[in-house]
Design an enzyme around this catalytic site. Structure first.
Site: not given
Ligand code: FAD
Ligand code: NAG
Ligand code: NAG
Ligand code: NAG
Ligand code: NAG
Ligand code: NAG
Ligand code: NAG
Ligand code: NAG
Ligand code: NAG
Ligand code: NAG
Ligand code: NAG
Ligand code: NAG
Ligand code: NAG
Length: 786
Positions: A607, A680, A724
Site C-alpha cells: 500500500y 480506505h 488501514n
Molecule cells: C472491503 C473493505 C475492507 C477494509 N479493510 C480494512 C481493514 O482491514 N482495516 C481497516 O482499518 N480498515 C479497513 N477498511 C476501511 C474501514 O472499514 C473504513 O475506513 C471505516 O469503516 C470507515 O468508517 P466510517 O465510520 O467513516 O464509515 P462506514 O464504516 O462506511 O460507516 C458508515 C455507516 O453509515 C451507514 N449509512 C450510509 N449512508 C447512510 C444513510 N444515508 N443513512 C443512514 N445510514 C447510512 C452505513 O450503512 C454504515 O453503517 C476496509 C473497508 C472495506 C470496504
C-alpha cells in the site's frame, strides 16, 4: 483475485478475425466477430469515419446475466458497452472499466451517447440482441480509432442477475463468470455508403424490445407524504459505522437524547444478525474473524452498499463488519503533518487513549496464545530481517513505521470480530436516552437557512419521514466518506454542479431554494491507498490453509473457535511490514500486508499510504449514486516514482534472496499502473481551520455555513494515515465527540426521548425510483490482504 474486467489481456495475433454479416432484422451489414459460444459483436461505420459507429451485440441469454464489449483491449480504462435483459426488454449502459473492486462505473464524460435501433434490440427465448448508435464513441483514449485498419476488443459475459436491472445508470453486475476474451475486427471493411440511413433508425425512445440510454431516469415522479415523527431528539446521528457508534455513545453519556439511524440491518449475532455459519448457528459470518477474506463470496452479501462509488459496508457497524480487521493505530505524523490546529497528535492523544481502553486491538487474537497457519510469517520474517527490517509489535509501537515488521494487528476480541459494535454499542444500548433505529436511510438534513431542524429519512418500505431535533439540538453525519457527501448534496451543501445534478435528477429530493445552497468543496480531496500486488514463489516449505479450511472447517478448528482460539479466530493476514521513503516531495510511507495464498507462494500487498499526494473527486449521479468523477489514485509523478522505486528495491532484494522467486517480468514499471483500491477512502468533507474554499467542516467538525450540522466520519480526514483507516477513524470520532460536547447543547428536552403531541404531515416529492431495490456495486470474487 482479479478485478473487474481486468482479464481482457491482449495476446497479439491469436484471434479469429471478423467477416461481413447482414442482419435480417435491421438490414445493416456489419463486420462481425462470432465466437464459438454464440457471442457476436458487429460494427458498421461511415465511409469517412468520424466518432460515431453502429454496433450490434448478440449473446446467449436465459433472461438474466449480461454481455459486455470493451471498446479497447486494455485491462482497465476502456469504454464498455454493457447490455442485459430486463423482463422483455434490453437495458444498456456505457461504462468505464477500472481497476479496483467495483462494478464498472457509468461513463460520464460529455459528448457520448448510445441510442438503440429498436428492430435489432430484443430478448427472445435464447438470445439477447442490442443494436445501437454509439455517438462520440470512437477515437478516445478509452476506445479504438475510426481510421484503424483492424482493432482488438474484449468481450465478457456474466451469468448472475444484474442488480437493479431496470436502471441503466445504477444497475451493477458481478464478475464476468460467464467467460471473457479478446477478438479482432477488420474495421477498414466495416465502412458502408448506407451508414447514414442505418444510423437514422436509432431512437431515444423505449418501446417493446426497446432499450434506454445511459442516465435516463427510470421512473416518473410521484408525490408521497412524509409524515413527521412524533419523537424528537437532542442529537440525531446518521450512520452506525465506527464513527457514528462512537460519537452516538459518547453523546448519550451526556444524558441528552440520542437517535442513531442506520440504513442497514443487524450484523453480529448479539445485535440480532442471523447470517449464521453452517457449522455454528449462534455465530454470524461477521463474527468469525477468518471469514473476513471470504465475506464477498459468502451466502449473504447484503452487507455492501449498492449506491456508492466504491465498496462500503451498509450494515450495522459499516466498514467494520466487512473489513479485514487490520487495526493499525495511527502514528503521530498521521495527525501532525496535515491536520489543523487542535487536531495534532498531542491534542488527540487523550481521545486515542479512551478508544484503546475499550477497543485495543491485538497482535495475538487466539485465546490460547498460539498463532496458526504461519508459513507466510516463517518465510517473510527472515527475508525482511535480512534486508534490515526489525520486528516490532504494531499495537505497542505505533510510531515505528520505517523498516519494521509485525504480526498483523487486528480488531479482534474474545476470538470474535471486534470494533465499536462490540466495544461501544452495548454501553449505548444500556442508556434509556439512546435509541438505535435500523433499516432507515437518512436522505437529507432538513434546514431553514443555516439552522438544521432535523432529517428526512426513508424507511425500507420506501416511506419517508421527517424526524426533528429539539430546539438547540444537533445533527451529526457519520455515513462514511462515500455516503455522507450524498446527504450533504441532498441538503443543498456542496459544489453547485453537484446540487444541480440532484435538482435535475430522479431521486425526488426536496432541496432548499437556490439562494440557500451552501457552496463548499464536498467530494474534493478524495484520497485512498492504492494496493500493488506482488506474488512470489518460495523455495521454503510453505504450506498454508486454503479457502476450504476456512469455509468448511475441520471439527477440531470448530471446537477451537468455540473457545475463542484457532485459525478461525484469526483474520487473513499473516505478516505486516512498514517503511518510508524520503523524496523531494516529502516522506512517503508504505505498508505491506502479506499472506500465503497457496502452497509454495507468498504474497505482498503493498500500500502507498501517508505522504501520497494523489487525490480525486467524488460526485453524485442523477440516480443518486455517488461516483468518482476523478479517480483518487496515482495521479502525481512523485507518487509513481516512489512506488516504482520501492517495488524495484524489494524485487532486487527478493532476487538476491534464497527464499523468494519473483517472476522475471515483474518490475516497478510493470506494476505501477496495476493497482486496486485500498477501500480506505477519506477526505470528501475535509476539515480545515477556516472556510477558505478547501474545507467543509471546521475544527469542531461543524459544516461551515450551518449552525448545527456536523460530520465525524472518514470524510473529514484531511490526510491519509500510514495504515488501514479504521483505527484513526475511531480516534477522530472520539475526539470529535469531545469537541461537540464542549459546544454544549441548549436543547431543553434532555434525559429522555421527547414526544410531540401529535403527528403532523408534510408533502415531499419522491420517486418510485428512490424506493427501488438498492443496486450492487461489487463483484463476488475473493479478496486478499486488505
Ligand atoms: C472491503 C473493505 C475492507 C477494509 N479493510 C480494512 C481493514 O482491514 N482495516 C481497516 O482499518 N480498515 C479497513 N477498511 C476501511 C474501514 O472499514 C473504513 O475506513 C471505516 O469503516 C470507515 O468508517 P466510517 O465510520 O467513516 O464509515 P462506514 O464504516 O462506511 O460507516 C458508515 C455507516 O453509515 C451507514 N449509512 C450510509 N449512508 C447512510 C444513510 N444515508 N443513512 C443512514 N445510514 C447510512 C452505513 O450503512 C454504515 O453503517 C476496509 C473497508 C472495506 C470496504
Ligand atoms: C447520456 O450521457 C451523455 C454523456 O454524459 C449525456 O450527454 C447525455 O445527455 C446522456 N443521455 C441521457 C438520455 O441522459
Ligand atoms: C422494423 O421491422 C418492422 C417489421 O419487420 C418493419 O415494418 C419496420 O419498417 C422496421 N423498422 C425499421 C426502422 O426498419
Ligand atoms: C433469437 O435471436 C437470435 C439473434 O438474432 C437468433 O440467432 C436466434 O435464432 C433467436 N432465437 C429464437 C428462438 O428465435
Ligand atoms: C487516425 O486519426 C488520428 C486522429 O483521430 C490521427 O492522429 C492518425 O494519424 C490517423 N491515423 C491514420 C492511419 O490515418
Ligand atoms: C439521443 O439523445 C442524446 C441526448 O439528448 C443526443 O445526444 C443524441 O443525439 C440522441 N440520439 C438520437 C438518435 O436522437
Ligand atoms: C407534487 O405536489 C406538489 C404540491 O402538492 C405539486 O405542486 C406538484 O405538482 C406535485 N408533483 C407531481 C409530480 O405530482
Ligand atoms: C408516537 O408514534 C408511535 C408510532 O410511531 C406511537 O406508537 C405512539 O403512540 C405515538 N405517541 C404519541 C404520544 O402520539
Ligand atoms: C512441509 O510442511 C508440512 C507442514 O508443516 C509437513 O507436513 C511436510 O512434511 C513438509 N514437507 C517437507 C518436504 O518438508
Ligand atoms: C458457536 O460459537 C460460540 C461463540 O464462539 C460458542 O460459544 C459456541 O460454543 C459455538 N457452538 C458450537 C456448536 O460450536
Ligand atoms: C515535487 O513538488 C514540487 C512542488 O511541491 C513540484 O513542482 C514537482 O513537480 C514535484 N515533483 C514531482 C516529481 O511530482
Ligand atoms: C512458480 O511456481 C509455479 C508452480 O510450481 C510455476 O508454474 C511457475 O513457473 C513458478 N514461477 C516462477 C517465476 O518461478
Ligand atoms: C403517527 O404516524 C405513524 C406513522 O408514521 C402512525 O403509526 C401513528 O399512528 C401516528 N400517530 C398519530 C398520533 O397520529
Amino acid at each position: 483475485m482479479r478485478s473487474f474486467f481486468t482479464s481482457l489481456a491482449l495476446v497479439a495475433g491469436t484471434y479469429a478475425q471478423s467477416s461481413a454479416y447482414t442482419d435480417a432484422n435491421t438490414g445493416i451489414t456489419f463486420q462481425r466477430y462470432l465466437d464459438s459460444e454464440g457471442v457476436s459483436f458487429g460494427i458498421a461505420i461511415p465511409e469517412t469515419p468520424a466518432s460515431d459507429f453502429i454496433g450490434q451485440m448478440v449473446a446467449p441469454s436465459n433472461g438474466s446475466g449480461y454481455a459486455g464489449v470493451s471498446l479497447a483491449s486494455e485491462m482497465t480504462g476502456s469504454l464498455l458497452v454493457v447490455a442485459w435483459p430486463n423482463n422483455d426488454s434490453v437495458v444498456a449502459s456505457l461504462r468505464e472499466t477500472r481497476s479496483g473492486y467495483t462494478s464498472p462505473g457509468v461513463y460520464t464524460a460529455s459528448g457520448l451517447s448510445m441510442s438503440p435501433i429498436l428492430n435489432g434490440t430484443f430478448v427472445n427465448s435464447t438470445h439477447m440482441a442490442y443494436t445501437f448508435l454509439c455517438s462520440g464513441c470512437m477515437g478516445l483514449t478509452l476506445s479504438f480509432a475510426g481510421n484503424s485498419t483492424s482493432i482488438t476488443l474484449g468481450w465478457a459475459l456474466g451469468t448472475q442477475s444484474v442488480t437493479n436491472p431496470s436502471s441503466a445508470s445504477t444497475a451493477s453486475f458481478t464478475y464476468h463468470d460467464g467467460g471473457f476474451g479478446n477478438f479482432g475486427l477488420t474495421l477498414s471493411s466495416a465502412t458502408s455508403a448506407s451508414y447514414a440511413s442505418w444510423a437514422a433508425m436509432a431512437t431515444n425512445g423505449t418501446g417493446s424490445g426497446g432499450s434506454i440510454s445511459n442516465s435516463t431516469c427510470t421512473s416518473t415522479a410521484t408525490n408521497v407524504t412524509a409524515t413527521v415523527s412524533n419523537s424528537t431528539y437532542d442529537y440525531i446521528v446518521a450512520g452506525a459505522g465506527p464513527a457514528g457508534i462512537i460519537v452516538a455513545e459518547r453523546l448519550a453519556e451526556s444524558g441528552k437524547s440520542v437517535l442513531l439511524l442506520e440504513r442497514g440491518q443487524a450484523s453480529t449475532y448479539v445485535t440480532g444478525g442471523r447470517s449464521t455459519m453452517a457449522w455454528n448457528d449462534t455465530i454470524t459470518q461477521y463474527d468469525v474473524p477468518s471469514m473476513a477474506y471470504y465475506l464477498s463470496t459468502a451466502s449473504d452479501t447484503s452487507e455492501y452498499c449498492t449506491d456508492v462509488a466504491s465498496m462500503a459496508g451498509c450494515i450495522l457497524g459499516g466498514g467494520t463488519m466487512v473489513n479485514a480487521m487490520m487495526f493499525v493505530r495511527p502514528q503521530e505524523a498521521d495527525f501532525n503533518d496535515k491536520w489543523p490546529a487542535g487536531w495534532k497528535f498531542p491534542d488527540v492523544k487523550a481521545s486515542a487513549d479512551r478508544l484503546y481502553e475499550r477497543n485495543p486491538g491485538t497482535t495475538l487474537s487466539s485465546d490460547d496464545k498460539q498463532r496458526y497457519d504461519q508459513s507466510a510469517w516463517d518465510v517473510l520474517s527472515p527475508f525482511f530481517r535480512s534486508i534490515g527490517y526489525r520486528e516490532i509489535d504494531a499495537i505497542q509501537s505505533p510510531n515505528e513505521k520505517t523498516r519494521v515488521f509485525s504480526h498483523p494487528p487486528w480488531d479482534i476480541q474474545d476470538g470474535l470480530r471486534a470494533g465499536p459494535v462490540k466495544s461501544y454499542l452495548p454501553l449505548a444500548k444500556a442508556m434509556s436516552n439512546f435509541k438505535l433505529t435500523l433499516n432507515t436511510k437518512v436522505v437529507r438534513a432538513v434546514r431553514n437557512g443555516s439552522t438544521i431542524s432535523g432529517v428526512e429519512v426513508e424507511h425500507s418500505t420506501g416511506a419517508r419521514q421527517i424526524i426533528n431535533i429539539n430546539p438547540g439540538g444537533k445533527v451529526i453525519l457519520a455515513s462514511g466518506s462515500m455516503s455522507t457527501p450524498r446527504i450533504l448534496y441532498n441538503s443543498g451543501i456542496g459544489p453547485t454542479d453537484q446540487i444541480t445534478t440532484v435538482a435535475n435528477g430522479c431521486t425526488g429530493i426536496r432541496l432548499p431554494s437556490q439562494a440557500d445552497w451552501i457552496n463548499l468543496p464536498v467530494g474534493k480531496n478524495l484520497r485512498d491507498h492504492p494496493i500493488f500486488t506482488m506474488t512470489f514463489n518460495t523455495t521454503a516449505n510453505a504450506t498454508s490453509l486454503l479457502s476450504t479450511d476456512f469455509l468448511s472447517p475441520s471439527t477440531s478448528n470448530i471446537d477451537l473457535f468455540a473457545k475463542g482460539s484457532g485459525p478461525l479466530a484469526q483474520s487473513g493476514q499473516r505478516f505486516n511490514f512498514w517503511t518510508s521513503m524520503s523524496t523531494a516531495n516529502g516522506t512517503r510511507y508504505f505498508q505491506g500486508t502479506c499472506n500465503s495464498p497457496a502452497a509454495g507462494q507468498v504474497r505482498i500487498k503493498l500500500y502507498l499510504t501517508h505522504g501520497a499526494t494523489s487525490s480525486g473527486v467524488l460526485g453524485i449521479t442523477s440516480d443518486g449514486a455517488t461516483e468518482f468523477t476523478t479517480n483518487p489514485w496515482m495521479n502525481t509523478d512523485a507518487d509513481k516514482t516512489a512506488v516504482i522505486t520501492l517495488i524495484d528495491s524489494l524485487l532486487d532484494a527478493a532476487r538476491n534472496s534464497s527464499s523468494l522467486i519473483p517472476s522475471s517480468t515483474m518490475s516497478g514499471a510493470s506494476l505501477v499502473s496495476n493497482y486496486i483500491t485500498g477501500d480506505h477512502f477519506v477526505g470528501t468533507a475535509m476539515m480545515g481551520s477556516s472556510n477558505d474554499g478547501t474545507a467543509v467542516v471546521d475544527t469542531d467538525t461543524k459544516v461551515f455555513g450551518t449552525d448545527n450540522l456536523f460530520v465525524v466520519d472518514a470524510s473529514i480526514h484531511p490526510d491519509l494515515p500510514t495504515g488501514n483507516t479504521q483505527a484513526i477513524i475511531m480516534v477522530v470520532a472520539e475526539h470529535a465527540s469531545s469537541k461537540i460536547l464542549a459546544l454544549g447543547n441548549s436543547a431543553t428536552n434532555s434525559s429522555s426521548i421527547a414526544t410531540a403531541p401529535k403527528n403532523s404531515t408534510c408533502k415531499a416529492s419522491t420517486t418510485s425510483g428512490s424506493r427501488r431495490q438498492p443496486k450492487r456495486r461489487m463483484t463476488t470474487f475473493m479478496r486478499y490482504g486488505v
